[in-house]
Design a protein around this motif. Structure first.
Motif, PDB file in Angstrom:
ATOM      1  N   THR A   1      -6.266   3.418   2.314  1.00 39.40           N
ATOM      2  CA  THR A   1      -6.550   2.019   2.025  1.00 39.40           C
ATOM      3  C   THR A   1      -8.006   1.690   2.352  1.00 39.40           C
ATOM      4  OG1 THR A   1      -5.924   1.253   4.239  1.00 39.40           O
ATOM      5  CG2 THR A   1      -4.183   1.347   2.551  1.00 39.40           C
TER       6      THR A   1
ATOM      7  N   THR B   1     -10.236  -2.230   2.739  1.00 37.27           N
ATOM      8  CA  THR B   1     -10.167  -3.682   2.624  1.00 37.27           C
ATOM      9  C   THR B   1     -11.554  -4.238   2.350  1.00 37.27           C
ATOM     10  OG1 THR B   1      -8.279  -3.789   4.124  1.00 37.27           O
ATOM     11  CG2 THR B   1      -9.518  -5.815   3.807  1.00 37.27           C
TER      12      THR B   1
ATOM     13  N   HIS C   1      -0.100 -11.313  -1.415  1.00 37.42           N
ATOM     14  CA  HIS C   1      -0.384 -10.412  -0.292  1.00 37.42           C
ATOM     15  C   HIS C   1      -1.762  -9.765  -0.384  1.00 37.42           C
ATOM     16  CE1 HIS C   1       4.223  -9.833   0.407  1.00 37.42           C
ATOM     17  NE2 HIS C   1       3.797 -11.040   0.744  1.00 37.42           N
TER      18      HIS C   1
ATOM     19  N   ARG D   1      -2.976  -7.264  -2.155  1.00 40.07           N
ATOM     20  CA  ARG D   1      -2.923  -5.801  -2.084  1.00 40.07           C
ATOM     21  C   ARG D   1      -2.827  -5.244  -3.508  1.00 40.07           C
ATOM     22  NH1 ARG D   1      -1.720  -3.774   3.023  1.00 40.07           N
ATOM     23  NH2 ARG D   1      -0.724  -1.897   2.204  1.00 40.07           N
TER      24      ARG D   1
ATOM     25  N   THR E   1       1.932  -8.345  -5.006  1.00 45.06           N
ATOM     26  CA  THR E   1       0.938  -7.271  -5.066  1.00 45.06           C
ATOM     27  C   THR E   1       0.716  -6.895  -6.514  1.00 45.06           C
ATOM     28  OG1 THR E   1       2.606  -5.530  -4.869  1.00 45.06           O
ATOM     29  CG2 THR E   1       1.647  -6.371  -2.812  1.00 45.06           C
TER      30      THR E   1
ATOM     31  N   THR F   1      -9.068  -8.543   0.309  1.00 41.19           N
ATOM     32  CA  THR F   1      -8.131  -7.796  -0.535  1.00 41.19           C
ATOM     33  C   THR F   1      -8.133  -6.322  -0.140  1.00 41.19           C
ATOM     34  OG1 THR F   1      -8.317  -9.310  -2.410  1.00 41.19           O
ATOM     35  CG2 THR F   1      -7.623  -7.054  -2.895  1.00 41.19           C
ATOM     36  N   THR F   2      -6.957  -5.741  -0.025  1.00 44.32           N
ATOM     37  CA  THR F   2      -6.811  -4.332   0.343  1.00 44.32           C
ATOM     38  C   THR F   2      -6.454  -3.505  -0.881  1.00 44.32           C
ATOM     39  OG1 THR F   2      -6.120  -4.851   2.603  1.00 44.32           O
ATOM     40  CG2 THR F   2      -5.540  -2.673   1.763  1.00 44.32           C
TER      41      THR F   2
ATOM     42  N   ILE G   1      -5.121   0.128  -2.237  1.00 40.15           N
ATOM     43  CA  ILE G   1      -4.298   1.233  -1.773  1.00 40.15           C
ATOM     44  C   ILE G   1      -4.339   2.337  -2.825  1.00 40.15           C
ATOM     45  CG2 ILE G   1      -2.010   1.929  -0.970  1.00 40.15           C
ATOM     46  CD1 ILE G   1      -1.422  -1.107  -0.642  1.00 40.15           C
TER      47      ILE G   1
END
Length: 220
Positions: A104, A106, A69, A71, A46, A94-95, A97
């Motif tokens: 969040t 995405t 991941h 993120r 991440t 892709t998320t 945060i």
């Protein structure tokens, strides 16, 4: 603080530090390729932006997510703008945060400009299919705290050649000009609150107003 980082055309820069981006950068202008993670170092799972980031992906520029991941942790007052001809690519969605409230959002694995991702002071993540600037605090539009990312929508960031900018003044916000800053660049201006054009003219709108601006919006 580093004021501006520029990645020129035909240049690829990757950031694959496990601690993320720990440098406070006022703006990043990408004309080449910026990789978050690296095909050389594939161990980054991440990525964290330790400071708010104002990232601009211009025509021909590419922002690429190579983390395992997919993120990213982002700070409040962040803005990522993808201009006409710019793009974001990833092998899967892709998320993002928010490190303010852990909310969040995405995003697709392939995005073409114009496109904007914003993170306001409350940590809310929002996306727009246009180049968008919105104040996060009422006040002088020349102040860093007034605009997401700390940069007002001026000619250098909203060139008509790049499609200009849409900017929005939310309800209950009062935005004024600064003495040493007399121009901003816009295409569509959405005024829900109050915008002071000069010291003697104060426009108030009870309902939403959309105003077409053909070129430079000049403030008295």
């Amino acid at each position: 603080m580093v004021k501006t980082v520029i990645i020129p055309h035909n240049v690829t820069v990757y950031i694959s530090s496990q601690t993320g981006l720990t440098i406070n950068i006022l703006s990043m202008r990408v004309y080449g390729t910026l990789q978050i993670g690296s095909s050389i170092n594939s161990s980054l799972t991440t990525f964290t932006f330790q400071y708010p980031v104002n990232m601009m992906i211009f025509k021909g520029g590419v922002l690429q997510d190579l983390t395992l991941h997919h993120r990213w942790s982002v700070s409040s007052n962040t803005i990522i703008t993808i201009y006409y001809g710019g793009s974001f690519i990833s092998s899967q969605p892709t998320t993002l945060i928010s490190n303010t409230n852990n909310s969040t959002a995405t995003f697709n694995s392939s995005i073409s400009g114009p496109y904007t991702i914003t993170v306001d002071l409350q940590g809310k993540i929002q996306n727009y299919s246009s180049i968008k600037f919105a104040p996060c605090e009422s006040g002088d539009f020349g102040l860093n705290s007034t605009w997401l990312g700390g940069l007002a929508p001026t000619v250098g960031r909203c060139s008509p050649n790049d499609g200009g900018c849409n900017w929005i003044i939310p309800t209950n916000f009062n935005i004024t000009r600064r003495n040493n800053q007399s121009t901003i660049n816009g295409v569509n201006v959405y005024i829900y609150g109050s915008f002071e054009i000069s010291s003697w003219v104060h426009l108030r709108y009870q309902q939403a107003l959309q105003q077409r601006v053909d070129a430079m919006l000049v403030l008295c």
